[in-house]
Design a protein around this motif. Structure first.
Motif, PDB file in Angstrom:
ATOM      1  N   ALA A  38     -10.284 -30.151  -8.736  1.00  0.00           N
ATOM      2  CA  ALA A  38      -9.038 -29.569  -8.234  1.00  0.00           C
ATOM      3  C   ALA A  38      -8.131 -29.143  -9.395  1.00  0.00           C
ATOM      4  CB  ALA A  38      -8.315 -30.572  -7.332  1.00  0.00           C
ATOM      5  N   ALA A  39      -8.048 -29.972 -10.424  1.00  0.00           N
ATOM      6  CA  ALA A  39      -7.206 -29.654 -11.580  1.00  0.00           C
ATOM      7  C   ALA A  39      -7.697 -28.384 -12.275  1.00  0.00           C
ATOM      8  CB  ALA A  39      -7.189 -30.832 -12.557  1.00  0.00           C
ATOM      9  N   GLU A  40      -9.003 -28.267 -12.451  1.00  0.00           N
ATOM     10  CA  GLU A  40      -9.555 -27.065 -13.088  1.00  0.00           C
ATOM     11  C   GLU A  40      -9.302 -25.824 -12.237  1.00  0.00           C
ATOM     12  OE1 GLU A  40     -13.361 -27.175 -15.389  1.00  0.00           O
ATOM     13  OE2 GLU A  40     -13.593 -29.071 -14.294  1.00  0.00           O
ATOM     14  N   ALA A  41      -9.446 -25.967 -10.935  1.00  0.00           N
ATOM     15  CA  ALA A  41      -9.235 -24.836 -10.026  1.00  0.00           C
ATOM     16  C   ALA A  41      -7.775 -24.380 -10.056  1.00  0.00           C
ATOM     17  CB  ALA A  41      -9.656 -25.219  -8.614  1.00  0.00           C
ATOM     18  N   LEU A  42      -6.861 -25.332 -10.084  1.00  0.00           N
ATOM     19  CA  LEU A  42      -5.445 -24.983 -10.154  1.00  0.00           C
ATOM     20  C   LEU A  42      -5.134 -24.215 -11.434  1.00  0.00           C
ATOM     21  CD1 LEU A  42      -3.884 -28.287  -8.791  1.00  0.00           C
ATOM     22  CD2 LEU A  42      -3.829 -26.037  -7.665  1.00  0.00           C
ATOM     23  N   GLU A  43      -5.760 -24.619 -12.530  1.00  0.00           N
ATOM     24  CA  GLU A  43      -5.564 -23.922 -13.808  1.00  0.00           C
ATOM     25  C   GLU A  43      -6.029 -22.472 -13.730  1.00  0.00           C
ATOM     26  OE1 GLU A  43      -3.962 -24.793 -16.658  1.00  0.00           O
ATOM     27  OE2 GLU A  43      -3.328 -26.499 -15.461  1.00  0.00           O
ATOM     28  N   LYS A  44      -7.022 -22.204 -12.887  1.00  0.00           N
ATOM     29  CA  LYS A  44      -7.526 -20.836 -12.723  1.00  0.00           C
ATOM     30  C   LYS A  44      -6.741 -20.045 -11.683  1.00  0.00           C
ATOM     31  CE  LYS A  44     -11.542 -19.451 -13.472  1.00  0.00           C
ATOM     32  NZ  LYS A  44     -12.956 -19.085 -13.447  1.00  0.00           N
ATOM     33  N   GLY A  45      -5.723 -20.664 -11.080  1.00  0.00           N
ATOM     34  CA  GLY A  45      -4.891 -19.952 -10.122  1.00  0.00           C
ATOM     35  C   GLY A  45      -5.363 -20.036  -8.683  1.00  0.00           C
ATOM     36  N   ALA A  46      -6.286 -20.955  -8.404  1.00  0.00           N
ATOM     37  CA  ALA A  46      -6.753 -21.139  -7.027  1.00  0.00           C
ATOM     38  C   ALA A  46      -5.788 -22.041  -6.271  1.00  0.00           C
ATOM     39  CB  ALA A  46      -8.153 -21.753  -7.026  1.00  0.00           C
ATOM     40  N   ARG A  47      -5.874 -21.987  -4.960  1.00  0.00           N
ATOM     41  CA  ARG A  47      -5.157 -22.920  -4.097  1.00  0.00           C
ATOM     42  C   ARG A  47      -6.169 -23.953  -3.646  1.00  0.00           C
ATOM     43  NH1 ARG A  47      -3.044 -18.568  -0.177  1.00  0.00           N
ATOM     44  NH2 ARG A  47      -5.036 -17.739  -0.805  1.00  0.00           N
TER      45      ARG A  47
ATOM     46  N   ASP B  91      -1.479 -29.484  -6.025  1.00  0.00           N
ATOM     47  CA  ASP B  91      -0.714 -28.458  -6.716  1.00  0.00           C
ATOM     48  C   ASP B  91      -0.432 -28.897  -8.145  1.00  0.00           C
ATOM     49  OD1 ASP B  91       1.883 -29.851  -6.831  1.00  0.00           O
ATOM     50  OD2 ASP B  91       1.960 -29.489  -4.674  1.00  0.00           O
ATOM     51  N   LYS B  92       0.009 -27.933  -8.943  1.00  0.00           N
ATOM     52  CA  LYS B  92       0.212 -28.197 -10.374  1.00  0.00           C
ATOM     53  C   LYS B  92       1.265 -29.264 -10.635  1.00  0.00           C
ATOM     54  CE  LYS B  92      -1.429 -23.856 -12.250  1.00  0.00           C
ATOM     55  NZ  LYS B  92      -1.105 -22.681 -13.044  1.00  0.00           N
ATOM     56  N   SER B  93       2.220 -29.427  -9.727  1.00  0.00           N
ATOM     57  CA  SER B  93       3.285 -30.402  -9.968  1.00  0.00           C
ATOM     58  C   SER B  93       2.831 -31.842  -9.738  1.00  0.00           C
ATOM     59  CB  SER B  93       4.497 -30.091  -9.087  1.00  0.00           C
ATOM     60  OG  SER B  93       4.184 -30.306  -7.728  1.00  0.00           O
ATOM     61  N   THR B  94       1.730 -32.056  -9.012  1.00  0.00           N
ATOM     62  CA  THR B  94       1.297 -33.423  -8.703  1.00  0.00           C
ATOM     63  C   THR B  94      -0.094 -33.772  -9.229  1.00  0.00           C
ATOM     64  OG1 THR B  94       0.387 -32.735  -6.564  1.00  0.00           O
ATOM     65  CG2 THR B  94       2.688 -33.497  -6.601  1.00  0.00           C
TER      66      THR B  94
ATOM     67  N   LYS C 283      -2.160 -37.514  -9.899  1.00  0.00           N
ATOM     68  CA  LYS C 283      -3.386 -37.837  -9.144  1.00  0.00           C
ATOM     69  C   LYS C 283      -4.544 -38.139 -10.099  1.00  0.00           C
ATOM     70  CE  LYS C 283      -2.161 -35.178  -5.054  1.00  0.00           C
ATOM     71  NZ  LYS C 283      -1.769 -36.275  -4.238  1.00  0.00           N
ATOM     72  N   LEU C 284      -4.630 -37.388 -11.195  1.00  0.00           N
ATOM     73  CA  LEU C 284      -5.674 -37.661 -12.197  1.00  0.00           C
ATOM     74  C   LEU C 284      -5.464 -39.033 -12.835  1.00  0.00           C
ATOM     75  CD1 LEU C 284      -6.004 -34.200 -13.945  1.00  0.00           C
ATOM     76  CD2 LEU C 284      -7.874 -35.451 -12.846  1.00  0.00           C
ATOM     77  N   THR C 285      -4.230 -39.358 -13.133  1.00  0.00           N
ATOM     78  CA  THR C 285      -3.920 -40.655 -13.733  1.00  0.00           C
ATOM     79  C   THR C 285      -4.293 -41.789 -12.786  1.00  0.00           C
ATOM     80  OG1 THR C 285      -2.151 -39.691 -15.051  1.00  0.00           O
ATOM     81  CG2 THR C 285      -2.070 -42.074 -14.703  1.00  0.00           C
ATOM     82  N   MET C 286      -3.949 -41.654 -11.512  1.00  0.00           N
ATOM     83  CA  MET C 286      -4.281 -42.689 -10.529  1.00  0.00           C
ATOM     84  C   MET C 286      -5.797 -42.798 -10.352  1.00  0.00           C
ATOM     85  SD  MET C 286      -3.479 -45.148  -8.619  1.00  0.00           S
ATOM     86  CE  MET C 286      -1.736 -45.098  -8.431  1.00  0.00           C
TER      87      MET C 286
END
Length: 145
Positions: free
Chosen positions: A79-88, A98-101, A105-108
């Motif tokens: 999900a993080a990689e997809a967000l970096e590429k501009g995907a939803r 989303d990019k703000s959270t 989520k990765l840390t948890m």
């Protein structure tokens, strides 16, 4: 816009919702998995079968994603990689990423992985219920509008 599905662990009920939404909105959908999946007879719905291996499906999805595409996955690093590429990005439980959270989520996720590897039984997620299915369908509809 294209819908990509990290399909190896996508529940059947969620796949069915996706198939209906793709047909209703005339949106191309690709299921990415390392094994064959039953698909409805539709020119809009395809499968991309990848070899078995760690992150093979994830890497293939990231390579093909375009800005504005939709990704369905429960995999937080993907999900993080997809967000970096501009995907939803949407989880099968109807949770938007989303990019703000995503960093939290990765840390948890990393914390829980550390707990499990140290022998602490953390349990898995609860079974998918009707509220999860409804949340998924509602958010998917919003993303497809």
């Amino acid at each position: 816009m294209h819908i990509w599905v990290d399909a190896d662990a996508c529940p059947k009920v969620i796949r069915d919702i996706l198939f209906r939404a793709a047909e209703r909105t005339r949106t191309e959908l690709t299921m990415v998995a390392n094994h064959p999946l039953p698909l409805p007879g539709s020119t809009l719905i395809k499968q991309l079968q990848v070899p078995k291996g760690f992150d093979v499906a994830d890497d293939e999805i990231v390579a093909r994603l375009q800005p504005g595409d939709i990704l369905i996955t429960a995999d937080i690093p993907l999900a993080a990689e997809a967000l970096e590429k501009g995907a939803r990005v949407l989880s099968p439980r109807g949770e938007p990423f989303d990019k703000s959270t995503i960093r939290a989520k990765l840390t948890m996720r990393d914390f829980m992985d550390t707990m499990r590897s140290s022998g602490v039984h953390t349990g898995g997620p609860p079974s998918l219920n009707q509220a999860d299915r409804q949340a998924f369908a509602n958010l998917l509809d919003q993303l497809l509008r």
